[in-house]
Design a protein around this motif. Structure first.
Motif, PDB file in Angstrom:
ATOM      1  N   ASN A 196     -10.038 -36.458 -14.310  1.00 49.51           N
ATOM      2  CA  ASN A 196     -10.657 -35.724 -15.413  1.00 49.51           C
ATOM      3  C   ASN A 196     -12.177 -35.670 -15.350  1.00 49.51           C
ATOM      4  N   CYS A 197     -12.743 -36.057 -14.212  1.00 46.45           N
ATOM      5  CA  CYS A 197     -14.194 -35.931 -14.028  1.00 46.45           C
ATOM      6  C   CYS A 197     -14.509 -35.229 -12.709  1.00 46.45           C
ATOM      7  N   GLY A 198     -13.575 -34.428 -12.222  1.00 47.51           N
ATOM      8  CA  GLY A 198     -13.762 -33.744 -10.949  1.00 47.51           C
ATOM      9  C   GLY A 198     -13.067 -34.481  -9.820  1.00 47.51           C
ATOM     10  N   MET A 199     -12.824 -33.778  -8.718  1.00 50.65           N
ATOM     11  CA  MET A 199     -12.137 -34.375  -7.573  1.00 50.65           C
ATOM     12  C   MET A 199     -13.003 -35.454  -6.916  1.00 50.65           C
ATOM     13  N   GLU A 200     -12.352 -36.583  -6.636  1.00 50.70           N
ATOM     14  CA  GLU A 200     -13.031 -37.716  -6.019  1.00 50.70           C
ATOM     15  C   GLU A 200     -12.217 -38.227  -4.839  1.00 50.70           C
ATOM     16  N   ASN A 201     -12.911 -38.831  -3.883  1.00 48.19           N
ATOM     17  CA  ASN A 201     -12.266 -39.618  -2.845  1.00 48.19           C
ATOM     18  C   ASN A 201     -12.293 -41.074  -3.309  1.00 48.19           C
ATOM     19  N   VAL A 202     -11.116 -41.655  -3.428  1.00 49.85           N
ATOM     20  CA  VAL A 202     -10.999 -43.018  -3.943  1.00 49.85           C
ATOM     21  C   VAL A 202     -10.366 -43.900  -2.878  1.00 49.85           C
ATOM     22  N   ASP A 203     -11.084 -44.922  -2.448  1.00 52.58           N
ATOM     23  CA  ASP A 203     -10.547 -45.890  -1.491  1.00 52.58           C
ATOM     24  C   ASP A 203      -9.995 -47.058  -2.287  1.00 52.58           C
ATOM     25  N   ILE A 204      -8.672 -47.248  -2.240  1.00 48.75           N
ATOM     26  CA  ILE A 204      -8.013 -48.293  -3.024  1.00 48.75           C
ATOM     27  C   ILE A 204      -7.527 -49.384  -2.077  1.00 48.75           C
ATOM     28  N   GLY A 205      -8.168 -50.529  -2.107  1.00 52.80           N
ATOM     29  CA  GLY A 205      -7.772 -51.662  -1.286  1.00 52.80           C
ATOM     30  C   GLY A 205      -6.773 -52.524  -2.040  1.00 52.80           C
ATOM     31  N   PHE A 206      -5.518 -52.465  -1.639  1.00 51.04           N
ATOM     32  CA  PHE A 206      -4.478 -53.230  -2.329  1.00 51.04           C
ATOM     33  C   PHE A 206      -4.531 -54.704  -1.919  1.00 51.04           C
ATOM     34  N   MET A 207      -4.168 -55.553  -2.853  1.00 47.31           N
ATOM     35  CA  MET A 207      -4.251 -56.996  -2.656  1.00 47.31           C
ATOM     36  C   MET A 207      -2.957 -57.654  -3.100  1.00 47.31           C
ATOM     37  N   SER A 208      -2.770 -58.897  -2.689  1.00 51.67           N
ATOM     38  CA  SER A 208      -1.634 -59.667  -3.177  1.00 51.67           C
ATOM     39  C   SER A 208      -1.966 -60.173  -4.578  1.00 51.67           C
ATOM     40  N   PRO A 209      -0.954 -60.468  -5.390  1.00 47.80           N
ATOM     41  CA  PRO A 209      -1.253 -61.006  -6.724  1.00 47.80           C
ATOM     42  C   PRO A 209      -2.001 -62.334  -6.662  1.00 47.80           C
ATOM     43  N   GLU A 210      -1.733 -63.121  -5.660  1.00 54.42           N
ATOM     44  CA  GLU A 210      -2.444 -64.400  -5.527  1.00 54.42           C
ATOM     45  C   GLU A 210      -3.927 -64.167  -5.286  1.00 54.42           C
ATOM     46  N   ASP A 211      -4.255 -63.209  -4.405  1.00 61.72           N
ATOM     47  CA  ASP A 211      -5.658 -62.924  -4.117  1.00 61.72           C
ATOM     48  C   ASP A 211      -6.377 -62.308  -5.313  1.00 61.72           C
ATOM     49  N   MET A 212      -5.622 -61.727  -6.233  1.00 63.80           N
ATOM     50  CA  MET A 212      -6.243 -61.176  -7.441  1.00 63.80           C
ATOM     51  C   MET A 212      -6.441 -62.226  -8.526  1.00 63.80           C
ATOM     52  N   GLY A 213      -5.970 -63.453  -8.257  1.00 65.81           N
ATOM     53  CA  GLY A 213      -6.247 -64.546  -9.180  1.00 65.81           C
ATOM     54  C   GLY A 213      -5.097 -64.970 -10.060  1.00 65.81           C
ATOM     55  N   PHE A 214      -3.896 -64.461  -9.807  1.00 62.51           N
ATOM     56  CA  PHE A 214      -2.765 -64.847 -10.646  1.00 62.51           C
ATOM     57  C   PHE A 214      -2.286 -66.265 -10.340  1.00 62.51           C
ATOM     58  N   ASP A 215      -1.869 -66.947 -11.382  1.00 58.83           N
ATOM     59  CA  ASP A 215      -1.163 -68.220 -11.261  1.00 58.83           C
ATOM     60  C   ASP A 215       0.224 -67.877 -10.743  1.00 58.83           C
ATOM     61  N   MET A 216       0.498 -68.164  -9.461  1.00 53.80           N
ATOM     62  CA  MET A 216       1.698 -67.651  -8.835  1.00 53.80           C
ATOM     63  C   MET A 216       2.980 -68.295  -9.360  1.00 53.80           C
TER      64      MET A 216
END
Length: 302
Positions: free
Chosen positions: A174-194
């Motif tokens: 909704n703000c115009g076309m963008e190139n978005v680089d999305i680096g996916f991570m594991s839940p552990e690397d995102m800080g979750f209590d596994m």
């Protein structure tokens, strides 16, 4: 032996620079090519799009009180389901530190964790798979050769295929076309209590992204964002909860950090635009996924 060029594993691999240049054409949402029209799922591109519930969409009209938001350093709050239900589950705001916060939730009847894990591995393999998700605003996607190999590796469990993988997408939030680089991570690397995560989460997709306007100029605003999609089992389907923290990234220690210059805020239009996009694309998602999976899953090849 003649190679079947309609199969994604045989497609010519673009370079990062080529993909950036091609995104200018993709951003115009051109008609499907004859090869794309021949794909077994092309029909989903042409069908009417399910519109979101009007009340749900209207909840994104105005910002919520930042007191109802929380930062990515508190990501484990997404494991306290009862507290989430009693809080504000749909809304957006600009925080006092200038960052953007987005929350959304939607129930998907008839959707399973297996479908979610499959979708996030299946759809980045070619442009059309991404475009059928939300044709009005999804323009294209690319993977690197290494990341494509990981996703297609049968030894990598489906739910882990995107961990460490980057999706290079072209879309309009909704703000115009963008190139978005999305680096996916594991839940552990995102800080979750596994230990708690394993008890609560049925499926997950998250990481850190960086958006740049397709027609980038010196005046273009660019900033990273942390993204988290959590899926919880409920009677009859899955509950999806989304959080975005715009203006945040993960530092070298793996901790979330605000990276906006002092006194700078994420534009209100960018926060509200992404919030509205999220409602629209995932309302479509809940309708689309069971049908595509039922026809083509669980294989990644079609």
């Amino acid at each position: 032996m003649t190679q079947d060029m309609t199969k994604p594993e045989w497609r010519a691999q673009k370079t990062y620079t080529q993909n950036r240049e091609d995104s200018k054409a993709k951003a115009t949402l051109p008609p499907l090519t004859p090869e794309e029209e021949a794909r077994p799922f092309a029909k989903y591109y042409h069908e009417p799009i399910r519109q979101p519930d009007p009340a749900h969409y209207a909840a994104m009209d105005k910002p919520i009180d930042p007191a109802f938001a929380f930062g990515p350093e508190e990501i484990n709050r997404l494991l306290d389901v009862e507290a989430l239900r009693n809080g504000v589950e749909v809304g957006w705001c600009v925080m006092p530190d200038g960052s953007g916060y987005i929350a959304n939730t939607i129930l998907y009847p008839g959707v399973s964790a297996e479908m979610i894990d499959w979708w996030f591995a299946w759809h980045p393999l070619e442009d059309l798979r991404y475009r059928i998700w939300y044709p009005p605003q999804h323009a294209g996607i690319m993977l690197s050769p290494i990341d494509r190999s990981r996703i297609l590796d049968p030894q990598v469990p489906m739910r882990e295929k995107n961990w460490g993988v980057v999706h290079y997408v072209t879309e309009n939030c909704n703000c115009g076309m963008e190139n978005v680089d999305i680096g996916f991570m594991s839940p552990e690397d995102m800080g979750f209590d596994m230990e708690r995560f394993a008890e609560v989460a049925a499926a997950f997709a998250g990481g850190c992204g960086w958006a740049v306007a397709v027609d980038k100029s010196d005046q273009s605003v660019t900033a990273p964002a942390i993204m988290c999609h959590m899926f919880y089992e409920e009677p009859g389907g899955l509950r999806h909860r989304t959080r975005f923290w715009q203006g945040y990234r993960f530092n070298e220690k793996g901790d979330p950090e605000l990276c906006l210059p002092r006194g700078v805020s994420v534009p209100v239009e960018a926060v509200q635009g992404l919030a509205r996009h999220n409602v629209k694309e995932f309302s479509r998602f809940g309708d689309l996924l069971p049908r595509v999976f039922g026809e083509l899953g669980p294989s990644l090849h079609c």
